[in-house]
Design a protein around this motif. Structure first.
Motif, PDB file in Angstrom:
ATOM      1  N   THR A  89      26.309  30.052  47.378  1.00 56.35           N
ATOM      2  CA  THR A  89      27.628  29.410  47.409  1.00 56.35           C
ATOM      3  C   THR A  89      28.619  30.156  46.514  1.00 56.35           C
ATOM      4  O   THR A  89      29.776  30.384  46.884  1.00 56.35           O
ATOM      5  CB  THR A  89      27.513  27.960  46.968  1.00 56.35           C
ATOM      6  OG1 THR A  89      26.566  27.281  47.805  1.00 56.35           O
ATOM      7  CG2 THR A  89      28.841  27.259  47.062  1.00 56.35           C
ATOM      8  N   ARG A  90      28.176  30.554  45.345  1.00 55.10           N
ATOM      9  CA  ARG A  90      29.048  31.287  44.428  1.00 55.10           C
ATOM     10  C   ARG A  90      29.429  32.649  45.007  1.00 55.10           C
ATOM     11  O   ARG A  90      30.591  33.062  44.949  1.00 55.10           O
ATOM     12  CB  ARG A  90      28.341  31.480  43.088  1.00 55.10           C
ATOM     13  CG  ARG A  90      29.142  32.283  42.063  1.00 55.10           C
ATOM     14  CD  ARG A  90      28.374  32.399  40.758  1.00 55.10           C
ATOM     15  NE  ARG A  90      27.062  32.985  40.994  1.00 55.10           N
ATOM     16  CZ  ARG A  90      26.848  34.309  41.108  1.00 55.10           C
ATOM     17  NH1 ARG A  90      27.878  35.138  41.040  1.00 55.10           N
ATOM     18  NH2 ARG A  90      25.632  34.768  41.296  1.00 55.10           N
ATOM     19  N   LEU A  91      28.451  33.338  45.612  1.00 51.11           N
ATOM     20  CA  LEU A  91      28.732  34.634  46.215  1.00 51.11           C
ATOM     21  C   LEU A  91      29.716  34.507  47.368  1.00 51.11           C
ATOM     22  O   LEU A  91      30.641  35.323  47.517  1.00 51.11           O
ATOM     23  CB  LEU A  91      27.423  35.260  46.705  1.00 51.11           C
ATOM     24  CG  LEU A  91      27.536  36.649  47.354  1.00 51.11           C
ATOM     25  CD1 LEU A  91      28.093  37.657  46.354  1.00 51.11           C
ATOM     26  CD2 LEU A  91      26.179  37.105  47.860  1.00 51.11           C
ATOM     27  N   LEU A  92      29.560  33.477  48.199  1.00 51.65           N
ATOM     28  CA  LEU A  92      30.474  33.252  49.312  1.00 51.65           C
ATOM     29  C   LEU A  92      31.883  32.959  48.816  1.00 51.65           C
ATOM     30  O   LEU A  92      32.875  33.446  49.366  1.00 51.65           O
ATOM     31  CB  LEU A  92      29.960  32.100  50.174  1.00 51.65           C
ATOM     32  CG  LEU A  92      30.807  31.733  51.394  1.00 51.65           C
ATOM     33  CD1 LEU A  92      30.911  32.916  52.338  1.00 51.65           C
ATOM     34  CD2 LEU A  92      30.206  30.541  52.114  1.00 51.65           C
ATOM     35  N   SER A  93      31.996  32.173  47.748  1.00 51.79           N
ATOM     36  CA  SER A  93      33.311  31.845  47.181  1.00 51.79           C
ATOM     37  C   SER A  93      33.992  33.089  46.620  1.00 51.79           C
ATOM     38  O   SER A  93      35.191  33.320  46.843  1.00 51.79           O
ATOM     39  CB  SER A  93      33.148  30.791  46.099  1.00 51.79           C
ATOM     40  OG  SER A  93      34.391  30.503  45.494  1.00 51.79           O
ATOM     41  N   GLN A 100      40.933  37.209  50.467  1.00 53.09           N
ATOM     42  CA  GLN A 100      42.296  36.677  50.423  1.00 53.09           C
ATOM     43  C   GLN A 100      43.203  37.550  49.571  1.00 53.09           C
ATOM     44  O   GLN A 100      44.361  37.804  49.928  1.00 53.09           O
ATOM     45  CB  GLN A 100      42.270  35.253  49.884  1.00 53.09           C
ATOM     46  CG  GLN A 100      41.609  34.244  50.806  1.00 53.09           C
ATOM     47  CD  GLN A 100      41.542  32.858  50.203  1.00 53.09           C
ATOM     48  OE1 GLN A 100      41.984  32.646  49.072  1.00 53.09           O
ATOM     49  NE2 GLN A 100      40.979  31.909  50.948  1.00 53.09           N
ATOM     50  N   SER A 101      42.694  38.040  48.446  1.00 51.18           N
ATOM     51  CA  SER A 101      43.503  38.909  47.580  1.00 51.18           C
ATOM     52  C   SER A 101      43.841  40.210  48.280  1.00 51.18           C
ATOM     53  O   SER A 101      44.983  40.696  48.217  1.00 51.18           O
ATOM     54  CB  SER A 101      42.739  39.182  46.280  1.00 51.18           C
ATOM     55  OG  SER A 101      42.475  37.985  45.585  1.00 51.18           O
ATOM     56  N   LEU A 102      42.857  40.788  48.981  1.00 51.48           N
ATOM     57  CA  LEU A 102      43.105  42.037  49.693  1.00 51.48           C
ATOM     58  C   LEU A 102      44.102  41.840  50.832  1.00 51.48           C
ATOM     59  O   LEU A 102      44.972  42.689  51.066  1.00 51.48           O
ATOM     60  CB  LEU A 102      41.789  42.598  50.230  1.00 51.48           C
ATOM     61  CG  LEU A 102      40.790  43.113  49.169  1.00 51.48           C
ATOM     62  CD1 LEU A 102      39.488  43.538  49.825  1.00 51.48           C
ATOM     63  CD2 LEU A 102      41.391  44.282  48.392  1.00 51.48           C
ATOM     64  N   GLU A 103      43.986  40.724  51.561  1.00 53.33           N
ATOM     65  CA  GLU A 103      44.926  40.451  52.648  1.00 53.33           C
ATOM     66  C   GLU A 103      46.342  40.263  52.103  1.00 53.33           C
ATOM     67  O   GLU A 103      47.321  40.744  52.695  1.00 53.33           O
ATOM     68  CB  GLU A 103      44.490  39.197  53.413  1.00 53.33           C
ATOM     69  CG  GLU A 103      43.245  39.383  54.259  1.00 53.33           C
ATOM     70  CD  GLU A 103      43.483  40.301  55.443  1.00 53.33           C
ATOM     71  OE1 GLU A 103      44.654  40.484  55.825  1.00 53.33           O
ATOM     72  OE2 GLU A 103      42.504  40.835  55.980  1.00 53.33           O
ATOM     73  N   GLN A 104      46.456  39.575  50.986  1.00 52.44           N
ATOM     74  CA  GLN A 104      47.774  39.381  50.376  1.00 52.44           C
ATOM     75  C   GLN A 104      48.360  40.707  49.913  1.00 52.44           C
ATOM     76  O   GLN A 104      49.549  40.980  50.126  1.00 52.44           O
ATOM     77  CB  GLN A 104      47.652  38.416  49.198  1.00 52.44           C
ATOM     78  CG  GLN A 104      48.985  38.087  48.525  1.00 52.44           C
ATOM     79  CD  GLN A 104      48.818  37.099  47.395  1.00 52.44           C
ATOM     80  OE1 GLN A 104      47.699  36.668  47.103  1.00 52.44           O
ATOM     81  NE2 GLN A 104      49.914  36.735  46.750  1.00 52.44           N
ATOM     82  N   ARG A 105      47.521  41.553  49.309  1.00 51.36           N
ATOM     83  CA  ARG A 105      47.998  42.860  48.854  1.00 51.36           C
ATOM     84  C   ARG A 105      48.396  43.733  50.042  1.00 51.36           C
ATOM     85  O   ARG A 105      49.394  44.464  49.981  1.00 51.36           O
ATOM     86  CB  ARG A 105      46.893  43.543  48.041  1.00 51.36           C
ATOM     87  CG  ARG A 105      47.300  44.890  47.454  1.00 51.36           C
ATOM     88  CD  ARG A 105      48.525  44.743  46.572  1.00 51.36           C
ATOM     89  NE  ARG A 105      48.889  46.006  45.962  1.00 51.36           N
ATOM     90  CZ  ARG A 105      50.031  46.237  45.353  1.00 51.36           C
ATOM     91  NH1 ARG A 105      50.941  45.261  45.259  1.00 51.36           N
ATOM     92  NH2 ARG A 105      50.288  47.408  44.816  1.00 51.36           N
ATOM     93  N   LYS A 106      47.630  43.639  51.109  1.00 50.62           N
ATOM     94  CA  LYS A 106      47.948  44.399  52.314  1.00 50.62           C
ATOM     95  C   LYS A 106      49.299  43.981  52.879  1.00 50.62           C
ATOM     96  O   LYS A 106      50.118  44.820  53.273  1.00 50.62           O
ATOM     97  CB  LYS A 106      46.861  44.191  53.363  1.00 50.62           C
ATOM     98  CG  LYS A 106      47.133  44.894  54.680  1.00 50.62           C
ATOM     99  CD  LYS A 106      46.068  44.570  55.703  1.00 50.62           C
ATOM    100  CE  LYS A 106      46.413  45.189  57.054  1.00 50.62           C
ATOM    101  NZ  LYS A 106      45.389  44.826  58.076  1.00 50.62           N
ATOM    102  N   GLY A 107      49.548  42.661  52.921  1.00 49.66           N
ATOM    103  CA  GLY A 107      50.837  42.178  53.409  1.00 49.66           C
ATOM    104  C   GLY A 107      51.991  42.653  52.544  1.00 49.66           C
ATOM    105  O   GLY A 107      53.048  43.031  53.059  1.00 49.66           O
TER     106      GLY A 107
END
Length: 273
Positions: A89-93, A100-107
């Motif tokens: 669960t921790r690894l998935l989180s 999400q951070s990479l997608e935001q940085r990409k945008g």
């Protein structure tokens, strides 16, 4: 008395021994063990064959064990099977957060890149269009010299009559219809507002007197310009037949028109901004 008793004991022992020997000689109770008959269909296992079978099974089990170990080494995801539910669960989180951070940085980077491209393209395109318009308008208005493919038309003074303004203007129009881009007559740059008129001293073009012989330099498709002058029944034939002028069309490698037209100062018209 004593001797008789000894003999009797001896006889008793012999008799007992004989009875024991007779009992041992019987088949049912003899000293030899009774061998039972083997049941049909049951074979006694071969020790050599049993050892070979056991060795083969051990080899096969070792091969399967090595194959499984190799698969486990080549498949790192299998290590997830040994992790607890809390660790998974921790690894998935953590993975979801990184995505999400990479997608935001990409945008953000894509937005910045598009903004830079738009700004650069607009500025560059505006500069290119402005420069192109400046050159085009400069050539069309006669403010800039020009050079390129074209023809040079030489017209001598008429032996029959003086060449009039209408015939010279007809030559200009025929060249325009043939696709001329830049043109000059003697030392006068021909533009859209150019006029030709008759005077007592000869032809006047944009306020300047044209002295024969007349030289017309025209930039455009050489073949089309030649056809416009030499076509049967055209302006070339009229100059020759009616005025007795000698008309010659040459096609140099490059026609250079250095004559420029002074821009007109407009009193009422103004540029729209």
């Amino acid at each position: 008395m004593s001797r008789r008793k000894q003999n009797k004991d001896m006889l008793s022992r012999m008799h007992s021994q004989h009875a024991q020997d007779s009992q041992n000689d019987q088949m049912q109770t003899g000293s030899f063990p009774v061998v039972k008959r083997k049941a049909k269909g049951i074979r006694t296992p071969n020790p050599i064959r049993a050892r070979m079978t056991t060795s083969i099974l051990i080899v096969i089990l070792c091969a399967f064990l090595g194959f499984g170990y190799a698969i486990q080494l080549n498949n790192p995801t299998s290590s997830y099977e040994t992790m607890s539910e809390e660790e998974l669960t921790r690894l998935l989180s953590e993975t979801s957060t990184q995505v999400q951070s990479l997608e935001q940085r990409k945008g953000e980077l894509t937005s910045q890149l598009n903004s830079l491209k738009a700004a650069a393209n607009k500025q560059q395109e505006a500069e290119r269009i402005a420069k192109e318009n400046e050159q085009t308008s400069g050539i069309l208005s006669g403010r800039l010299p020009a050079a390129g493919e074209g023809v040079i038309i030489s017209i001598s003074q008429g032996s029959k009559d003086r060449i009039d303004a209408s015939t010279m203007f007809q030559l200009i129009e025929e060249l325009r219809n043939a696709g001329v881009e830049v043109m000059a007559i003697n030392n006068v740059r021909v533009v859209t507002s150019t006029y030709v008129s008759d005077t007592e001293d000869g032809l006047e073009c944009d306020g300047q007197i044209l002295d024969p012989p007349y030289t017309v330099k025209a930039i455009g498709d050489p073949q089309n310009l030649q056809n416009a002058v030499n076509i049967a029944g055209g302006v070339g034939s009229r100059l020759k037949v009616k005025f007795g002028a000698n008309v010659r069309v040459s096609v140099p490698d490059k026609v250079t028109i250095g004559e420029i037209h002074q821009s007109r100062q407009y009193r009422y018209a103004k540029t729209v901004e």
